[in-house]
Design a protein around this motif. Structure first.
Motif, PDB file in Angstrom:
ATOM      1  N   ALA A  67      35.911   8.808  -1.162  1.00 53.88           N
ATOM      2  CA  ALA A  67      36.629   7.528  -1.131  1.00 53.88           C
ATOM      3  C   ALA A  67      37.756   7.495  -2.161  1.00 53.88           C
ATOM      4  O   ALA A  67      38.879   7.082  -1.849  1.00 53.88           O
ATOM      5  N   MET A 113      41.861   7.097  -1.715  1.00 56.06           N
ATOM      6  CA  MET A 113      42.590   6.004  -2.367  1.00 56.06           C
ATOM      7  C   MET A 113      43.681   6.531  -3.290  1.00 56.06           C
ATOM      8  O   MET A 113      44.734   5.900  -3.449  1.00 56.06           O
ATOM      9  N   ARG A 118      41.442  -4.225  -4.684  1.00 52.04           N
ATOM     10  CA  ARG A 118      40.903  -2.866  -4.725  1.00 52.04           C
ATOM     11  C   ARG A 118      41.155  -2.205  -6.077  1.00 52.04           C
ATOM     12  O   ARG A 118      40.281  -1.527  -6.609  1.00 52.04           O
ATOM     13  N   TYR A 127      32.861   3.831  -5.675  1.00 49.84           N
ATOM     14  CA  TYR A 127      34.187   3.965  -5.066  1.00 49.84           C
ATOM     15  C   TYR A 127      34.141   3.666  -3.570  1.00 49.84           C
ATOM     16  O   TYR A 127      35.098   3.118  -3.003  1.00 49.84           O
ATOM     17  N   SER A 128      33.059   4.054  -2.912  1.00 46.62           N
ATOM     18  CA  SER A 128      32.973   3.860  -1.465  1.00 46.62           C
ATOM     19  C   SER A 128      32.994   2.377  -1.098  1.00 46.62           C
ATOM     20  O   SER A 128      33.565   1.987  -0.078  1.00 46.62           O
ATOM     21  N   HIS A 170      36.579   1.191  -1.554  1.00 51.91           N
ATOM     22  CA  HIS A 170      37.419   1.678  -0.457  1.00 51.91           C
ATOM     23  C   HIS A 170      37.217   0.832   0.795  1.00 51.91           C
ATOM     24  O   HIS A 170      38.197   0.383   1.430  1.00 51.91           O
ATOM     25  N   ASN A 202      40.039  -1.835   2.315  1.00 46.45           N
ATOM     26  CA  ASN A 202      40.656  -1.738   3.646  1.00 46.45           C
ATOM     27  C   ASN A 202      40.560  -3.060   4.398  1.00 46.45           C
ATOM     28  O   ASN A 202      41.505  -3.461   5.099  1.00 46.45           O
TER      29      ASN A 202
END
Length: 460
Positions: free
Chosen positions: A362, A366, A404, A415-416, A419, A423
């Motif tokens: 992720a 990014m 974000r 982080y996932s 992410h 989005n």
């Protein structure tokens, strides 16, 4: 032979013996954390000791320590020591033509990242690790890495056997190469078509130009850009990011800028205000190397009693400032897995890889996204309108709409998650500003409805 077989802890139990290959940033930090859990640690480094043999100038970007990195330093007991020579940075100063505008990183008070020079942090981590009892061997080439027997052999013919081998030896990892020879590992390296070159802004030039000493400065130019981060002494480390190859008739590439005369011409034309600040521009530009940037995907990080961390497992481009922070988070998580009561190293390594890989993938994605934002979008009308709406939604729904950048930089949320939610939020913003020229034209009711429908509350 095993040269470490006599090491014991105060209880009389044999300590688990760990070899870390690589004395950059992640290796010494991991060594500190493992020492806290009673491991005996030796670090091997093929380079000379950087404290006595500094690396050539122009080979590294300034580092930005964010919350994930601070958390790791905190656990190692050295957060405040590091912050004593780091510079707080609270936002981006975007320079377009002769105008500049400040974009705060966060609407929440106290949110800053910390700019620090790599060499200074590296030396500090080495000193602390040595104080904790970690042993370092510099100028050591490992001529054989036997992952079946967990055995390392140096160029001097000395052999070491360990309970665990950690590859913290960067993007060109020798440990990863050894891993690919004993098991099925897919390595995919996506080399960015752009490179970078470091330049300098002196203390005097920065003061005369009134450069904000608590900002990351960006000169976006669409297909390329320059940026500068402050140093503790008041100088700035500047970096030019340009395409590697010639594009048409333009000079905006490292391949085209191959003579000192065209270097000054290019910077005067494209970065006029910055050009006046750069120290010894022609000489530094010609003397310093072009740095390459890449995203490295490795399908498998561990085998038997060996594991990879940091760039050895997942090199990323530097545009989210998370390479070091992610590597430090690797070190924290790996140390926690190894210190679990089960004591089974194989299970610990499997758990580390399984849980870290989705988050690493992720942040790699990014980081690539952020380059487009920094060099092209930060000065666009849509970006500024989205930014205004984002601040409005965050103020109304602080536990639902969390930008974000904030999730990545100022929290330790996976982080996932950042992410995925990022989005969703990007789609909400893009839909809301579609066809709008001003904030007043945005249908705020629809934007709020989308936030409530698509984003659950997220306790921070």
């Amino acid at each position: 032979m095993n040269l470490l077989h006599e090491i014991t802890d105060p209880t009389g139990m044999t300590r688990r013996q760990v070899a870390i290959v690589g004395a950059g940033l992640a290796g010494p930090l991991l060594a500190c954390l493992l020492r806290q859990h009673g491991f005996e640690v030796i670090v091997f480094e093929k380079r000379a000791d950087p404290r006595t043999h500094p690396a050539p100038e122009g080979r590294s970007l300034n580092l930005a320590i964010a919350e994930r990195g601070l958390q790791a330093l905190r656990l190692a007991g050295i957060e405040q020591d590091v912050l004593s020579y780091a510079v707080p940075v609270s936002g981006r100063m975007v320079h377009v033509e002769e105008k500049s505008s400040f974009h705060a990183y966060s609407s929440r008070e106290g949110d800053v990242i910390w700019s620090v020079q790599r060499s200074q942090l590296n030396a500090h981590l080495l000193d602390v690790a040595e104080q904790k009892g970690v042993r370092f061997f510099f100028d050591i080439d490992l001529v054989a890495i036997d992952l079946q027997a967990s055995r390392l052999t140096t160029q001097h013919g000395t052999t070491f056997i360990f309970d665990l081998i950690v590859g913290a030896d960067g993007a060109n990892s020798a440990v990863r190469d050894a891993l690919t020879r004993v098991c099925d590992v897919d390595c995919e390296c996506e080399i960015l078509a752009h490179g970078y070159k470091e330049l300098d802004i002196s203390v005097e030039a920065a003061r005369q130009a009134l450069l904000n000493p608590k900002a990351l400065h960006i000169w976006p130019r669409g297909g390329y850009m320059c940026m500068a981060l402050p140093n503790h002494d008041g100088s700035f480390t500047a970096t030019a990011f340009l395409p590697l190859k010639i594009q048409g008739q333009q000079l905006s590439s490292f391949a085209a800028l191959n003579h000192r005369d065209v270097v000054r011409q290019f910077f005067n034309s494209e970065f006029n205000a910055l050009s006046r600040l750069l120290c010894d521009l022609e000489a530094n530009y010609m003397a310093r190397p072009v740095g390459m940037m890449a995203t490295l995907h490795v399908s498998r990080w561990h085998y038997n009693q060996t594991v990879l961390i940091g760039d050895a497992a997942h090199q990323m481009v530097p545009f989210h400032g998370q390479g070091m922070n992610c590597a430090f988070e690797d070190a924290v998580f790996l140390a926690q897995c190894l210190a679990a009561p089960s004591g089974d190293i194989g299970s610990a390594l499997a758990r580390y890889e399984t849980q870290r890989k989705p988050d690493v993938e992720a942040i790699q994605a990014m980081a690539l996204d952020n380059y487009e934002e920094m060099r092209a979008r930060v000065s666009s009308h849509d970006y500024l309108l989205e930014r205004e709406l984002s601040a409005w939604l965050e103020k109304r729904y602080p536990q639902r709409f969390i930008p974000r950048y904030h999730m990545v930089t100022f929290t330790c949320l996976p982080y996932s998650i950042a992410h995925k939610r990022g989005n969703i939020q990007k789609d909400i913003l893009k839909s809301a500003i579609s066809g709008c020229q001003t904030f007043q034209q945005i249908n705020l009711v629809d934007a709020e409805r989308n936030v409530l429908d698509k984003l659950s509350e997220l306790p921070l």
